[in-house]
Design an enzyme around this catalytic site. Structure first.
Site, PDB file in Angstrom:
ATOM      1  N   ILE A 576      -4.672  -2.800  -8.983  1.00 46.55           N
ATOM      2  CA  ILE A 576      -4.931  -2.850  -7.666  1.00 46.55           C
ATOM      3  C   ILE A 576      -3.651  -2.691  -6.672  1.00 46.55           C
ATOM      4  CG2 ILE A 576      -7.318  -3.932  -7.467  1.00 46.55           C
ATOM      5  CD1 ILE A 576      -5.971  -6.361  -6.553  1.00 46.55           C
ATOM      6  N   GLY A 577      -2.562  -2.565  -7.518  1.00 49.06           N
ATOM      7  CA  GLY A 577      -1.192  -2.739  -6.757  1.00 49.06           C
ATOM      8  C   GLY A 577      -0.079  -2.820  -7.592  1.00 49.06           C
ATOM      9  N   VAL A 578       1.223  -2.448  -7.130  1.00 49.11           N
ATOM     10  CA  VAL A 578       2.253  -2.778  -7.854  1.00 49.11           C
ATOM     11  C   VAL A 578       3.284  -3.417  -7.034  1.00 49.11           C
ATOM     12  CG1 VAL A 578       4.335  -1.907  -9.142  1.00 49.11           C
ATOM     13  CG2 VAL A 578       1.869  -0.719  -9.188  1.00 49.11           C
ATOM     14  N   GLY A 579       3.861  -4.687  -7.577  1.00 53.19           N
ATOM     15  CA  GLY A 579       4.758  -5.641  -6.689  1.00 53.19           C
ATOM     16  C   GLY A 579       6.007  -5.529  -7.329  1.00 53.19           C
ATOM     17  N   PHE A 581       7.769  -7.531  -8.921  1.00 55.68           N
ATOM     18  CA  PHE A 581       7.696  -8.315 -10.208  1.00 55.68           C
ATOM     19  C   PHE A 581       6.764  -7.655 -11.116  1.00 55.68           C
ATOM     20  CE2 PHE A 581       8.966 -11.546  -7.022  1.00 55.68           C
ATOM     21  CZ  PHE A 581      10.206 -11.977  -7.591  1.00 55.68           C
ATOM     22  N   GLY A 582       5.983  -6.918 -10.848  1.00 59.45           N
ATOM     23  CA  GLY A 582       5.006  -6.309 -12.040  1.00 59.45           C
ATOM     24  C   GLY A 582       3.662  -6.000 -11.103  1.00 59.45           C
ATOM     25  N   GLU A 583       2.812  -5.422 -11.840  1.00 64.54           N
ATOM     26  CA  GLU A 583       1.523  -5.080 -11.419  1.00 64.54           C
ATOM     27  C   GLU A 583       0.611  -6.202 -11.072  1.00 64.54           C
ATOM     28  OE1 GLU A 583       0.985  -0.918 -14.182  1.00 64.54           O
ATOM     29  OE2 GLU A 583       0.632  -2.942 -14.989  1.00 64.54           O
ATOM     30  N   ASP A 695       7.778 -13.599   7.395  1.00 67.87           N
ATOM     31  CA  ASP A 695       7.434 -12.233   7.307  1.00 67.87           C
ATOM     32  C   ASP A 695       6.055 -11.997   7.710  1.00 67.87           C
ATOM     33  OD1 ASP A 695       7.625  -9.716   6.351  1.00 67.87           O
ATOM     34  OD2 ASP A 695       7.400 -10.190   4.315  1.00 67.87           O
TER      35      ASP A 695
END
Length: 933
Positions: A576-579, A581-583, A695
């Site tokens: 559902i996404g890519v950050g 550090f990883g998926e 943030d």
């Protein structure tokens, strides 16, 4: 093809480095394209389809892929660059370009990850479906990019969805092709079925998933007809329906004649009636019988008073609106006459709904006759004699006339009091109340005598006393005046009269009246925002946040604040996404003893360093310390195995900024303020724990299926996705400029007050439905504008009270900004008084939607209507303008709000955005009222 059709599109695949092969699987011969260069370093291999023609109205298509991916662990240590995913791309064109191929023509659709990874000797075929949206040209290509996986593709199916022809709410709608991302809801007009009507033309929306939703302008059956099997049918004999509605026909009510087919009402039988205000659906009714059991009570009443009571009539005539009239006659000897105004009734002697009345101002030694008449809605003036009763007298309880102090000591007081001369002390009891002067808690004693000795008192203390007499039945008289008596200091006693005899005490009742004390204590303990707390746990002081970086071994912080989850309890489903550090996956958590739950799974990509691992897990160490309904909940971590993961609750609607953009104009100000209240409550919780977020932005707020907003992202270590100017680099790290307070930018002073500034920006994002703060200004322009006292203008339709709170959050002096507890309190007040949201802040379209007065972003005039619509993010309406014959900007400038509505722009937010944009393009003398929506 349409979804549900059995045929498949067979694609001829053009290959760059991929190979074609055939494979026997379960006795069947399958052809596939495969690639497996896992040991050859970085890979970039492409596989492209032939040209796929698009249905003219299908802007969204679905790509279903069946494929196999080999487990990287099965290749051993020589496959460090091995991947277990590949990418899906697309490129649009108006004609087939043949074998011509350029990577730059393609845009990425998704990263494809398998649910099942194949080992050595087995084949686990995966099926994944992805959406290709916003298609507008005659056709498109698909391409598959390999970046180092061992993967084989067996089949690809491309289809679009339609909403089938249907009847909804008695309105017929034609088959419609589902829209795309820019037109998530495609409006379709319908027509009412026979014998049904609607004030407005029925409309419905076709979703991107091929489902009908949100019918508008519901059709209803005419009088005498009822809905059955998507049609309106006549009422059967013995049934009727009086109005336009979708209710079923009703049986003819009681005491009416049977009706014919399609009847609008049923007439009353002879001798039965309907009251003038009765609906035609009501039963017909008759007259009531006389009231029963008329009786008078004088034993508990004062002199000259009695209470008259009775029972309802045995037959109410079939009605519930029974009222009573009381008639009084006064007799002296054999002469009787109406009582007149000399007698008083409480509450009244006419139109009584109660079955009792108190009668006062009666004279002694007279006979009174009372007649009670029952009436209902169809009564004529017919009197029903019920009963008669003779009047008798009884006195009040005795009155306390004086209270005396008999004796006092440091710990006791002896008191006595006098009563009116005609009272009988032997048959009278007393209720004594006393308290310390400085508190509000009374002690109550019920006594048999008119004296008492009170013990266990405090020395040198003033007490207040009052007493009342009770009748033998326990009915109270009036209290005496409250009097003060004091206990002397230690070592002193005072005797003022004869020793008070020890009376027999019946019982002692302690009445604790703590309301004032509780209010006083709560005001010292709670701020104004705490009114919404309901549980005692929430009223306890919050624990203080502990920075995990203060631990010498960061792994200790993870173990202390986060629960360890065994990887077998977590199953990944979809990427559902890519950050950084990883998926990130959507998945299922099946922990022992707990109900199966949907979760979000953050993964750490292979080949990580120990520092990356610690930075990754530090967010879990932070989240694990929080427990609040508006803070994202940490389920646990996986740290003791090769694949490190953070598991949190799953938020179905994703990030708040994207959710708002997808639902632009579809939510009311009340709903938006409710979402802000949830965010503020979460930030109050963090502030109370002495945690500074640093943030806070709409992209870091997640929304679940109930539209609850939860604060997330506690790292501030990642680069903002798709936003190269999202952060401003300083010597201390990266700062999200558009959301950060000026003192935090200049001096890196992050506090709860700087979080309040950020919350003001979040408020602006929410009320502007996900608009980018400060639009296309650069970070340096933003900082310069803020330092010159520029503040974001009010978004369109923003309530004035909400915008004023934003401005308070953006005060230059951080000590003057409201606290989060003040923000929660104010938002609560706005939600409790929805009328306070009706006053709208002033709105300037030329500033608020950043539109040049006559030209595009480069200063040149808009070349087309499509270019103008794209600049205000309304390009989904290009076809509406074109079909209406509006093809030039000169025609656009002549449009009014009614013209915009007539071409099919119905969502209020979109209607206003286009109208205000036109106003921004017109001459400065144009008036806002022309475009009032």
């Amino acid at each position: 093809i349409k979804e549900g059709e059995s045929s498949l599109i067979i694609l001829v695949l053009k290959t760059l480095c991929w190979e074609i092969a055939q494979q026997a699987l379960n006795g069947s011969l399958l052809y596939n394209y495969f690639i497996c260069n896992v040991g050859a370093g970085e890979q970039d291999n492409w596989l492209r389809t032939t040209f796929i023609q698009r249905h003219p109205t299908a802007t969204r298509v679905f790509v279903e892929m069946r494929f196999v991916v080999r487990d990287c662990n099965s290749f051993g240590a020589d496959s460090l660059t091995c991947k277990e995913t590949f990418n899906l791309h697309t490129s649009e064109a108006d004609a087939d370009i043949g074998t011509s191929f350029r990577k730059g023509q393609f845009r990425k659709v998704a990263t494809i990850a398998p649910d099942e990874i194949s080992g050595v000797g087995d084949m686990q075929i995966n099926t994944e479906t992805r959406v290709v949206d916003n298609l507008s040209r005659k056709g498109f290509y698909l391409a598959f990019q390999d970046i180092g996986a061992c993967v084989a593709i067996y089949s690809v199916r491309v289809y679009y969805k339609t909403c089938p022809a249907t009847v909804k709410s008695l309105a017929a709608f034609p088959e419609t092709v589902a829209g795309g991302e820019n037109q998530a809801l495609r409006e379709v007009a319908g027509a009412c079925v026979e014998n049904a009507v609607s004030e407005d033309q029925p409309r419905i929306y076709c979703t991107v998933d091929g489902e009908w939703v949100v019918p508008v302008g519901q059709c209803q059956c005419r009088p005498g007809y009822e809905p059955k099997n998507d049609s309106c049918q006549e009422c059967k004999p013995g049934f009727f329906k009086t109005s336009v509605s979708n209710e079923a026909c009703e049986h003819c009510p009681k005491n009416t004649e049977p009706s014919s087919s399609g009847a609008l009402s049923c007439p009353c039988l002879q001798g039965f009636y309907r009251a003038p205000n009765d609906p035609l659906t009501a039963a017909c009714s008759g007259l009531p019988s006389a009231p029963q059991n008329l009786a008078a009570t004088t034993a508990q009443m004062a002199v000259g008073k009695l209470q008259l009571s009775w029972s309802p009539p045995a037959d109410t005539g079939g009605r519930t609106d029974i009222t009573y009239n009381v008639v009084c006659d006064r007799c002296e000897g054999s002469v009787c006459q109406p009582c007149g105004e000399k007698v008083r009734y409480d509450p009244s002697n006419t139109d009584l709904k109660e079955i009792s009345v108190i009668i006062s101002e009666l004279e002694p030694h007279l006979n009174y006759t009372f007649t009670v008449e029952a009436r209902n809605g169809v009564s004529q003036l017919i009197l029903h004699c019920a009963s008669q009763h003779s009047y008798s007298l009884i006195t009040d309880p005795p009155k306390v006339t004086a209270m005396h102090l008999v004796e006092s000591s440091p710990t006791s007081l002896s008191l006595s009091w006098s009563v009116s001369r005609w009272a009988k002390p032997s048959s009278t009891r007393y209720e004594l109340m006393y308290r310390k002067k400085v508190i509000t808690t009374y002690t109550v004693l019920v006594l048999e005598k008119n004296s008492v000795q009170i013990i266990d008192l405090s020395p040198s203390t003033v007490y207040l006393f009052k007493v009342q007499a009770l009748s033998p039945e326990g009915n109270p008289g009036s209290y005496s005046m409250e009097q003060e008596f004091s206990t002397p200091a230690e070592g002193k006693s005072v005797i003022l009269g004869a020793a008070v005899g020890g009376g027999v005490m019946l019982f002692i009742v302690v009445v604790v009246l703590l309301l004032r004390r509780r209010r006083k204590n709560s005001h010292t303990r709670q701020g104004p925002e705490d009114a919404y707390f309901s549980s005692p746990e929430q009223l306890k002081p919050l624990k203080t946040y502990v920075d995990p970086h203060t631990y010498e071994d960061p792994n200790t912080a993870v173990l202390k604040f986060a629960s360890e989850i065994h990887p077998t309890h977590v199953s990944k489903q979809k990427v559902i996404g890519v950050g950084e550090f990883g998926e990130v996956y959507r998945g299922i958590l099946k922990a022992p003893g707990r109900k199966e739950a949907a979760v979000a799974i953050k993964t750490l990509k292979p080949g990580y360093t120990e520092k990356q691992r610690q930075d990754f897990l530090s967010e879990a160490s932070i989240m694990g310390q929080f427990c609040h309904q508006n803070i994202i909940r940490l389920e646990g971590v996986v740290t003791k195995f090769k694949h490190v993961m953070i598991v949190t609750e799953y938020m179905e609607n994703g990030a708040l900024d994207k959710y708002l953009r997808d639902h632009d104009g579809e939510m009311s100000s009340f709903q938006l303020v409710g979402m802000l209240r949830g965010i503020a409550a979460g930030m109050k919780y963090l502030s109370d724990m002495s945690y500074v977020h640093r943030d806070l932005a709409a992209r870091n707020i997640l929304v679940n299926s109930k539209l609850e907003c939860k604060v997330s992202d506690f790292g501030l270590s990642r680069v903002l996705e798709d936003d190269p100017e999202g952060t401003y680099t300083t010597s201390g790290g990266k700062i999200p400029i558009r959301w950060t307070a000026p003192e935090a930018i200049a001096y890196r002073k992050f506090t709860s007050a700087s979080d309040v500034w950020s919350f003001g920006i979040v408020m602006w994002e929410v009320m502007a439905f996900g608009e980018r703060p400060y639009w296309d200004m650069s970070n340096h322009e933003v900082m310069k504008a803020i330092n010159e006292a520029f503040r974001l203008p009010a978004p369109m339709d923003c309530p004035s009270a909400v915008y004023q709170l934003m401005l308070q959050c953006w005060l230059q002096d951080r000590s003057k900004r409201p606290r989060f507890q003040d923000i929660v309190s104010l938002l609560d007040k706005l939600l409790k008084s929805p009328d306070s949201l009706k006053a709208i802040a002033d709105f300037d379209p030329r500033v608020s939607i950043r539109l040049p007065s006559t030209s595009g972003s480069d200063g040149s005039p808009f070349r087309s209507v499509s270019e103008w619509l794209e600049s205000i993010k309304m390009s989904q309406y290009s076809e509406n303008f074109s079909m209406a014959g509006i093809v030039s900007m000169e025609q656009v400038l002549q449009m009014k709000s009614e013209d915009i509505r007539n071409i099919g722009v119905r969502l209020p937010g979109h209607l206003k955005r286009i109208a205000y944009s036109i106003l921004g393009l017109k001459d400065q003398t144009s008036t806002l009222s022309v475009f009032a929506v």
